[in-house]
Structure formats: structure tokens, C-alpha cells
Scaffold this motif. Structure first.
Motif, PDB file in Angstrom:
ATOM      1  N   MET A 112       0.802  -1.216   0.000  1.00  0.00           N
ATOM      2  CA  MET A 112       0.000   0.000   0.000  1.00  0.00           C
ATOM      3  C   MET A 112       0.839   1.274   0.000  1.00  0.00           C
ATOM      4  O   MET A 112       0.375   2.334  -0.399  1.00  0.00           O
ATOM      5  CB  MET A 112      -0.934   0.016   1.214  1.00  0.00           C
ATOM      6  N   GLN A 113       2.074   1.185   0.467  1.00  0.00           N
ATOM      7  CA  GLN A 113       3.029   2.303   0.540  1.00  0.00           C
ATOM      8  C   GLN A 113       2.397   3.617   1.012  1.00  0.00           C
ATOM      9  O   GLN A 113       2.545   4.662   0.395  1.00  0.00           O
ATOM     10  CB  GLN A 113       3.755   2.489  -0.807  1.00  0.00           C
ATOM     11  N   GLN A 114       1.701   3.511   2.149  1.00  0.00           N
ATOM     12  CA  GLN A 114       1.002   4.674   2.691  1.00  0.00           C
ATOM     13  C   GLN A 114       1.411   5.045   4.111  1.00  0.00           C
ATOM     14  O   GLN A 114       1.080   6.135   4.587  1.00  0.00           O
ATOM     15  CB  GLN A 114      -0.516   4.424   2.670  1.00  0.00           C
ATOM     16  N   HIS A 115       2.137   4.161   4.796  1.00  0.00           N
ATOM     17  CA  HIS A 115       2.406   4.387   6.221  1.00  0.00           C
ATOM     18  C   HIS A 115       3.768   3.808   6.580  1.00  0.00           C
ATOM     19  O   HIS A 115       4.162   2.752   6.072  1.00  0.00           O
ATOM     20  CB  HIS A 115       1.313   3.724   7.063  1.00  0.00           C
ATOM     21  N   ALA A 116       4.495   4.497   7.442  1.00  0.00           N
ATOM     22  CA  ALA A 116       5.779   4.009   7.937  1.00  0.00           C
ATOM     23  C   ALA A 116       5.550   3.163   9.186  1.00  0.00           C
ATOM     24  O   ALA A 116       5.194   3.689  10.250  1.00  0.00           O
ATOM     25  CB  ALA A 116       6.704   5.181   8.250  1.00  0.00           C
ATOM     26  N   TYR A 117       5.729   1.854   9.064  1.00  0.00           N
ATOM     27  CA  TYR A 117       5.485   0.948  10.177  1.00  0.00           C
ATOM     28  C   TYR A 117       6.768   0.721  10.988  1.00  0.00           C
ATOM     29  O   TYR A 117       7.876   0.786  10.443  1.00  0.00           O
ATOM     30  CB  TYR A 117       4.970  -0.395   9.653  1.00  0.00           C
ATOM     31  N   PRO A 118       6.626   0.417  12.276  1.00  0.00           N
ATOM     32  CA  PRO A 118       7.787   0.128  13.121  1.00  0.00           C
ATOM     33  C   PRO A 118       8.281  -1.305  12.896  1.00  0.00           C
ATOM     34  O   PRO A 118       7.910  -2.236  13.622  1.00  0.00           O
ATOM     35  CB  PRO A 118       7.233   0.328  14.539  1.00  0.00           C
ATOM     36  N   VAL A 119       9.101  -1.491  11.876  1.00  0.00           N
ATOM     37  CA  VAL A 119       9.597  -2.808  11.507  1.00  0.00           C
ATOM     38  C   VAL A 119      11.105  -2.743  11.256  1.00  0.00           C
ATOM     39  O   VAL A 119      11.701  -1.672  11.200  1.00  0.00           O
ATOM     40  CB  VAL A 119       8.875  -3.349  10.253  1.00  0.00           C
ATOM     41  N   ASP A 120      11.709  -3.903  11.072  1.00  0.00           N
ATOM     42  CA  ASP A 120      13.142  -3.993  10.781  1.00  0.00           C
ATOM     43  C   ASP A 120      13.420  -4.037   9.282  1.00  0.00           C
ATOM     44  O   ASP A 120      14.580  -3.945   8.867  1.00  0.00           O
ATOM     45  CB  ASP A 120      13.722  -5.233  11.451  1.00  0.00           C
ATOM     46  N   GLY A 121      12.396  -4.190   8.480  1.00  0.00           N
ATOM     47  CA  GLY A 121      12.548  -4.189   7.035  1.00  0.00           C
ATOM     48  C   GLY A 121      11.177  -4.253   6.387  1.00  0.00           C
ATOM     49  O   GLY A 121      10.265  -4.901   6.907  1.00  0.00           O
ATOM     50  N   VAL A 122      11.011  -3.553   5.259  1.00  0.00           N
ATOM     51  CA  VAL A 122       9.744  -3.556   4.542  1.00  0.00           C
ATOM     52  C   VAL A 122       9.981  -4.057   3.123  1.00  0.00           C
ATOM     53  O   VAL A 122      10.957  -3.668   2.469  1.00  0.00           O
ATOM     54  CB  VAL A 122       9.084  -2.155   4.548  1.00  0.00           C
ATOM     55  N   ILE A 123       9.092  -4.927   2.661  1.00  0.00           N
ATOM     56  CA  ILE A 123       9.221  -5.542   1.340  1.00  0.00           C
ATOM     57  C   ILE A 123       7.972  -5.232   0.526  1.00  0.00           C
ATOM     58  O   ILE A 123       6.860  -5.562   0.943  1.00  0.00           O
ATOM     59  CB  ILE A 123       9.390  -7.076   1.450  1.00  0.00           C
ATOM     60  N   ASN A 124       8.154  -4.572  -0.598  1.00  0.00           N
ATOM     61  CA  ASN A 124       7.058  -4.360  -1.552  1.00  0.00           C
ATOM     62  C   ASN A 124       7.583  -4.783  -2.912  1.00  0.00           C
ATOM     63  O   ASN A 124       8.338  -4.059  -3.555  1.00  0.00           O
ATOM     64  CB  ASN A 124       6.607  -2.904  -1.580  1.00  0.00           C
ATOM     65  N   TYR A 125       7.174  -5.972  -3.342  1.00  0.00           N
ATOM     66  CA  TYR A 125       7.717  -6.523  -4.587  1.00  0.00           C
ATOM     67  C   TYR A 125       6.975  -6.048  -5.834  1.00  0.00           C
ATOM     68  O   TYR A 125       7.357  -6.403  -6.951  1.00  0.00           O
ATOM     69  CB  TYR A 125       7.691  -8.048  -4.539  1.00  0.00           C
ATOM     70  N   ASN A 126       5.951  -5.246  -5.673  1.00  0.00           N
ATOM     71  CA  ASN A 126       5.158  -4.846  -6.830  1.00  0.00           C
ATOM     72  C   ASN A 126       5.949  -3.944  -7.777  1.00  0.00           C
ATOM     73  O   ASN A 126       6.789  -3.151  -7.358  1.00  0.00           O
ATOM     74  CB  ASN A 126       3.885  -4.137  -6.374  1.00  0.00           C
TER      75      ASN A 126
END
Length: 351
Positions: A112-126
Motif C-alpha cells: 500500500m506504501q502509505q504508512h511508515a510501520y515500526p519494523v526492521d525491514g519492509v518488502i514491496n515486490y510490486n
């Protein structure tokens, strides 16, 4: 342990489970400890699909709509050992992910690439994933793995790459609308296509009926009185089924990338907001047919599906163009790359 957190249902379909399963199978092959790969699911409905693919799964017995409510269960499960989590759900909240990070490293599948989540890594393969957008959201604080290199495609599609050839005539059309399809979209599409006279050709329609589809009995009844309609349930070799069809109609999701690996010409549509960006991008780039957003204008979308299929049936050149553009989109190694990200995180330890 490497935990994959995902659910499936008639409402959400099986897409979250299947793309995570693809990564999990690669992880089992690449890690020195395949026995440490396991799924976490809220209920038995999701777990059944995973077990049928010989994947270990722990059923949490919680509400899939309330992820924060499952944190006490996960804390007891994790104990004192830090874990690696790959989370794939639209129900995530900051509080949930923060709670999960207390138990280990957390990576999020996000489209969705709309919000910065508190994670160690974000993956969007689209393919539409925007590096600029993610830099605005996360800056340099969180690793971002974006775009075509990370598309998780099952091994069977990589093995079948090259098996499809553009035929002069269309004899078989595939219709797939995801694992749920509570609105019986596939049935509507089938009736629409049946109204077209495809130059007198005897066209067979292949409907993929997902595990969570509540309209299976209705579709079976329709197929029983139409000799040119074939239903396919719990398909094991989807690549072979796709390769025998000259055209496909598909909802947005990972199925689009599977068709692209083979080069099967397709027309796509969205039936939820999270599918809009990909299907619209494909249409704008003229890589495939784009019929619109079903959830916003079902009738118009249905008409466009029928019109595109008729045009593609009559024009082998269009189908050849789709084949060539689709085949250049991805290399099929995305699942292995995501698996390696998780392995590296495990070796680095937990901060």
C-alpha cells in the motif's frame, strides 16, 4: 525460528498465505535449519491449506481481525528466544508490530506504501513500488526491498518458463479471481464471455475455484450443464493449466506475476483498493489488458473484460505483443531473495 504470520478466508482470499508459502518453501531449501520454518495462523481454515502443502503451522485460536489481541499468545509461544517474523496482513497496527518486535526481528510485506510501520525491514515486490515514496516514509532508518527483484513466484512457474507458445487460435480461456470470490465474480465473467461469438470457435473456459470460494456449489451446477466449462479446485500444477490456455482473465494479485513468467496474455481488473495500483500500472504500461475496478463499476468492468477477450482472440499480434512484454518483467528469483533477507537477519542476531 522463522515465523510467517498470515491468514486466508473467503473475504481476503488465499493470496497472503500463498505468497508467504512460496517464500517459506525457498527458506526451507536455503537455511541450515528447515525445521525452524513455521506459519502462525489465527484459525484452522488457514492452517488447512498450509498443511496440505506439508508446511508446519501453529494455530493461535485468535480473531484474525484483531492482531493486537494475539500478542499474549505469541509472547508465550516465543518464550525467551528471539525470533524472525515475516508478517503479511492488512490488519497490522503500529502497536501490534511494536509488540512483535519485542519478540524478535520483524519484516513486513506491504503493497500500500502509505504508512511508515515500526519494523526492521519492509518488502514491496510490486512493479509499481516507488523508491521515492518509501524514502519519504522511512528515510534511511529501515531497509526497503522494492520492486521486481523480490516478486515471489512459485518454482513450478520458473520450471515451466518457455512452455507457453502463442497460438493462432484461442481454444482455452482461464478465469481466476482469487481464493475467496464471495461475490461470484468468476461466474459473472463466465456468463459475459459466453455471450460472445468468438468467430465460431469452440472455446473452453477453465475456472479456478479457490479453497475459500463460497460459491463452489453454484459454479459446479453451472458447469454440469455447459460442456465447455471446466472447474479446477485445489490446483497443484497451476503452471501447466495456465500454459494450456491462450488467454486469461485475472484479478489483481500474485497470479498476475505467475501469468507473466509464462507469457500468457491476460486482461486484469481489481476488486479491492489494494489491487488498483498494480492493475492500473499494467494497463498504463500496455503490458496487459486492463478492465477497471470491479468494486467501483462492476458492469463497466465486465463489459471491458468481454471486449478485450474478443479483440485478443481476433488479433494474434496483440497476444504476441503481450507475451513478449510480460516475459521481460521478472526473473522468478524473488522468493529466494526474500528468504535470504530473513536468513541474514537471523545470522545478524537481534538488536
Amino acid at each position: 525460528m522463522y515465523y510467517f504470520r498470515a491468514d486466508g478466508s473467503a473475504k481476503t482470499g488465499a493470496g497472503h498465505l500463498m505468497r508467504c508459502l512460496t517464500v517459506a518453501l525457498e527458506l526451507q531449501k536455503l537455511t541450515e535449519h528447515p525445521e525452524q520454518v513455521c506459519f502462525l495462523c489465527a484459525d484452522e481454515a488457514s492452517a488447512e491449506l498450509l498443511r496440505s502443502n506439508h508446511m508446519p503451522v501453529k494455530v493461535l485460536g485468535t480473531d484474525p481481525e484483531d492482531l493486537e489481541g494475539e500478542l499474549p499468545v505469541l509472547e508465550r509461544l516465543a518464550g525467551d528466544t528471539k525470533q524472525i517474523f515475516l508478517v503479511d496482513s492488512y490488519r497490522v497496527t503500529d502497536a501490534y508490530l511494536q509488540g512483535l518486535r519485542r519478540l524478535g526481528r520483524v519484516f513486513l510485506l506491504d503493497d500500500m506504501q502509505q504508512h511508515a510501520y515500526p519494523v526492521d525491514g519492509v518488502i514491496n515486490y510490486n512493479l509499481f513500488a516507488s523508491e521515492e515514496k518509501y524514502r519519504e516514509l522511512y528515510g534511511d532508518t529501515v531497509p526497503q526491498y522494492l520492486g521486481a527483484p523480490y516478486v515471489p513466484v512459485r518454482q513450478q512457474f520458473c520450471d515451466a518458463s518457455g512452455s507457453y507458445a502463442v497460438a493462432e487460435q484461442v481454444t482455452d480461456v482461464l478465469i481466476t479471481t482469487g481464493g475467496g470470490d464471495i461475490d461470484n465474480i468468476s461466474g459473472e465473467i463466465l456468463r459475459q464471455l459466453a455471450e460472445y461469438d468468438l468467430n465460431g470457435c469452440a472455446v473452453r473456459y477453465h475456472l479456478v475455484v479457490g479453497r475459500f470460494n463460497p460459491n463452489r456449489e453454484k459454479l459446479e451446477q453451472y458447469a454440469s450443464v455447459h460442456e465447455n466449462v471446466r472447474l479446477h479446485c485445489d490446483v497443484r500444477d497451476m503452471a501447466a493449466l495456465m500454459a494450456q490456455c491462450q488467454l486469461a482473465v485475472t484479478a489483481g494479485g500474485t497470479t498476475i506475476y505467475e501469468l507473466a513468467v509464462l507469457g500468457v496474455p491476460f486482461v486484469c481488473f481489481s476488486y479491492a483498493e489494494n489491487q488498483e495500483a498494480l492493475t492500473e500500472w499494467l494497463g498504463t504500461q500496455q503490458i496487459a489488458g486492463y478492465a477497471g475496478a470491479w468494486h467501483r463499476a462492476a458492469g463497466e468492468t465486465l463489459e471491458r473484460i468481454g471486449a478485450w477477450c474478443l479483440k485478443a482472440q481476433q488479433d494474434p499480434g496483440l497476444r504476441r505483443q503481450c507475451y513478449e512484454t510480460e516475459r521481460g518483467l521478472i526473473d522468478g528469483l524473488g522468493a529466494a531473495r526474500i528468504a535470504q533477507i530473513l536468513i541474514t537477519a537471523g545470522k545478524l542476531g537481534i538488536k
